[in-house]
Design a protein around this motif. Structure first.
Motif, short mmCIF file in Angstrom:
data_model
loop_
_atom_site.label_atom_id
_atom_site.label_comp_id
_atom_site.label_asym_id
_atom_site.label_seq_id
_atom_site.Cartn_x
_atom_site.Cartn_y
_atom_site.Cartn_z
N LEU A 28 0.83 -1.21 0.00
CA LEU A 28 0.00 0.00 0.00
C LEU A 28 0.87 1.26 0.00
N ARG A 29 1.94 1.23 0.80
CA ARG A 29 2.82 2.39 0.85
C ARG A 29 3.51 2.61 -0.50
N ASP A 30 3.96 1.53 -1.13
CA ASP A 30 4.63 1.66 -2.42
C ASP A 30 3.69 2.26 -3.46
N GLU A 31 2.43 1.81 -3.47
CA GLU A 31 1.48 2.39 -4.41
C GLU A 31 1.24 3.86 -4.12
N ALA A 32 1.12 4.22 -2.85
CA ALA A 32 0.92 5.62 -2.48
C ALA A 32 2.09 6.47 -2.93
N ILE A 33 3.32 5.96 -2.76
CA ILE A 33 4.50 6.70 -3.20
C ILE A 33 4.45 6.93 -4.71
N ARG A 34 4.08 5.90 -5.46
CA ARG A 34 4.00 6.05 -6.92
C ARG A 34 2.98 7.11 -7.31
N LEU A 35 1.84 7.13 -6.60
CA LEU A 35 0.80 8.10 -6.92
C LEU A 35 1.24 9.51 -6.58
N VAL A 36 1.88 9.69 -5.44
CA VAL A 36 2.39 11.01 -5.07
C VAL A 36 3.44 11.46 -6.08
N ALA A 37 4.34 10.55 -6.45
CA ALA A 37 5.39 10.88 -7.41
C ALA A 37 4.79 11.28 -8.75
N LEU A 38 3.81 10.51 -9.21
CA LEU A 38 3.19 10.78 -10.50
C LEU A 38 2.64 12.19 -10.56
N ARG A 39 2.04 12.64 -9.49
CA ARG A 39 1.40 13.95 -9.50
C ARG A 39 2.36 15.10 -9.17
N TYR A 40 3.35 14.82 -8.34
CA TYR A 40 4.08 15.94 -7.74
C TYR A 40 5.55 16.05 -8.11
N TRP A 41 6.18 15.01 -8.67
CA TRP A 41 7.63 15.11 -8.80
C TRP A 41 8.05 16.15 -9.82
N LEU A 42 7.35 16.25 -10.96
CA LEU A 42 7.70 17.28 -11.94
C LEU A 42 7.44 18.69 -11.41
N ARG A 110 20.97 10.58 -7.23
CA ARG A 110 20.46 10.96 -8.54
C ARG A 110 20.64 9.81 -9.52
N GLY A 111 19.72 9.73 -10.51
CA GLY A 111 19.88 8.76 -11.58
C GLY A 111 19.24 7.41 -11.28
N HIS A 116 11.84 2.34 -6.45
CA HIS A 116 10.40 2.50 -6.68
C HIS A 116 10.08 3.66 -7.61
N LEU A 117 11.03 4.58 -7.79
CA LEU A 117 10.73 5.84 -8.47
C LEU A 117 11.70 6.12 -9.60
N PRO A 118 11.46 5.57 -10.78
CA PRO A 118 12.32 5.85 -11.93
C PRO A 118 11.99 7.22 -12.52
N LEU A 119 12.59 8.26 -12.01
CA LEU A 119 12.26 9.62 -12.40
C LEU A 119 13.19 10.08 -13.52
N ASP A 120 12.61 10.63 -14.56
CA ASP A 120 13.35 11.06 -15.74
C ASP A 120 13.65 12.55 -15.61
#
Length: 245
Positions: A28-42, A110-111, A116-120
Motif C-alpha cells: 500500500l505504501r509503495d502504491e501511495a508513493i508512486r501516486l504522489v510521485a506521479l502527481r508531484y515530482w515534476l 540521482r539517476g 520504486h521511483l524511476p524519475l526522468d
C-alpha cells in the motif's frame, strides 16, 4: 526500470492517500508513493529550479524527498485535511526539507537511486525550460501551474487508454487537442477534422467532441477531488483549469 504508469489506481480522497503513506503494509505504501510521485515530482523539480537550485541539486532534492517518504511514515502524520489542499501540504514539507539542507547530507541518489521511483530528470529539465519564462517571480504559482498540467496529462493518458480500448484511437488523436480550445481557433474546418477523425458526418464530430470534453471534465474533477477535502473542490477545479492552458 519501467517508467511510472499514468494508469495506476487512484485513492478516493487525499486522506486515503495519506493513510496509505502511513500504512505498515509495504504494498500500500509503495502504491501511495508512486501516486504522489506521479502527481508531484515534476512540479517539485520545477519549483526547485525556480528557487535557484541547479539541475543536479534539484534532482537530488526531489529524489531525497521521496526517499524520505519511503523510509519515514511520519512525514504526513499531522495531515488531516483541515490544513488545506494536499498540494499545499506537499510543497510546505518539500520547502522545509530544502531549507534544512538534508539533501546535501545524503549519499548522492540521482539517476534512479530509488528503485520504486524511476524519475526522468532529463524530461523534467526539458519541461522546466519550456515554461521557464512563466511566473519568473512566483515559484509557488509555477508549482501550481506545473501540478495542474501534470493532472491534465493524467486525464489525457486515461482518455487515450479508454479510446484505444474502444478502438477509437483515431478519434482521440484528432479530438484531444480540441478539448480546451475553441473550434474557431483551428486552421482546419470542422468537416475536415471530422474526416481526419474517421467520423462519417459533421453531426457525429460534434457529438464526439462534446463527449470527449465531458469525459475530460469528469476525469479532471475526479482527480482534483482526490487532492482536496470538503467542499472546496469545485473552486480548485476552476483554479487549476485556468492554469492548464
Amino acid at each position: 526500470m519501467s517508467n511510472i504508469s499514468a494508469n495506476d489506481g487512484f485513492p478516493e480522497t487525499s486522506l486515503t492517500l495519506v493513510g496509505r503513506l502511513r500504512s505498515t503494509d509495504q504494498a500500500l505504501r509503495d502504491e501511495a508513493i508512486r501516486l504522489v510521485a506521479l502527481r508531484y515530482w515534476l512540479p517539485l523539480y520545477d519549483f526547485a529550479r525556480r528557487t535557484g537550485l541547479n539541475e543536479p541539486t534539484s534532482a537530488d532534492s526531489v529524489q531525497e524527498f521521496f526517499q524520505h517518504i519511503l523510509t519515514n511514515a511520519d512525514g504526513f502524520a499531522c495531515y488531516d485535511g483541515k490544513q488545506g489542499k494536499l498540494r499545499t501540504w506537499i510543497i510546505t514539507i518539500y520547502r522545509r526539507r530544502l531549507s534544512s539542507n538534508l539533501s546535501r547530507q545524503q549519499t548522492q541518489i540521482r539517476g534512479g537511486g530509488i528503485e520504486h521511483l524511476p524519475l526522468d530528470f532529463v524530461l523534467a529539465e526539458t519541461q522546466y525550460l519550456r515554461h521557464a519564462s512563466e511566473d519568473t517571480q512566483n515559484p509557488e504559482l509555477a508549482f501550481d501551474r506545473a501540478f495542474a498540467r501534470q493532472l491534465w496529462q493524467q486525464v489525457l493518458s486515461t482518455l487515450k487508454c479508454s479510446y484505444g480500448y474502444r478502438n477509437r484511437s483515431q478519434v482521440y488523436d484528432v479530438l484531444h487537442p480540441l478539448i480546451l480550445t475553441d473550434l474557431k481557433e483551428q486552421t482546419l474546418s470542422s468537416q475536415e477534422l471530422a474526416t481526419l477523425a474517421g467520423l462519417p458526418s459533421l453531426s457525429d464530430f460534434k457529438v464526439c467532441l462534446h463527449r470527449i470534453r465531458k469525459e475530460a471534465a469528469h476525469e479532471f474533477q475526479r482527480l482534483v477531488q482526490q487532492t482536496v477535502e470538503g467542499d472546496d473542490w469545485q473552486e480548485e477545479v476552476r483554479y487549476l483549469l485556468r492554469l492548464v492552458s
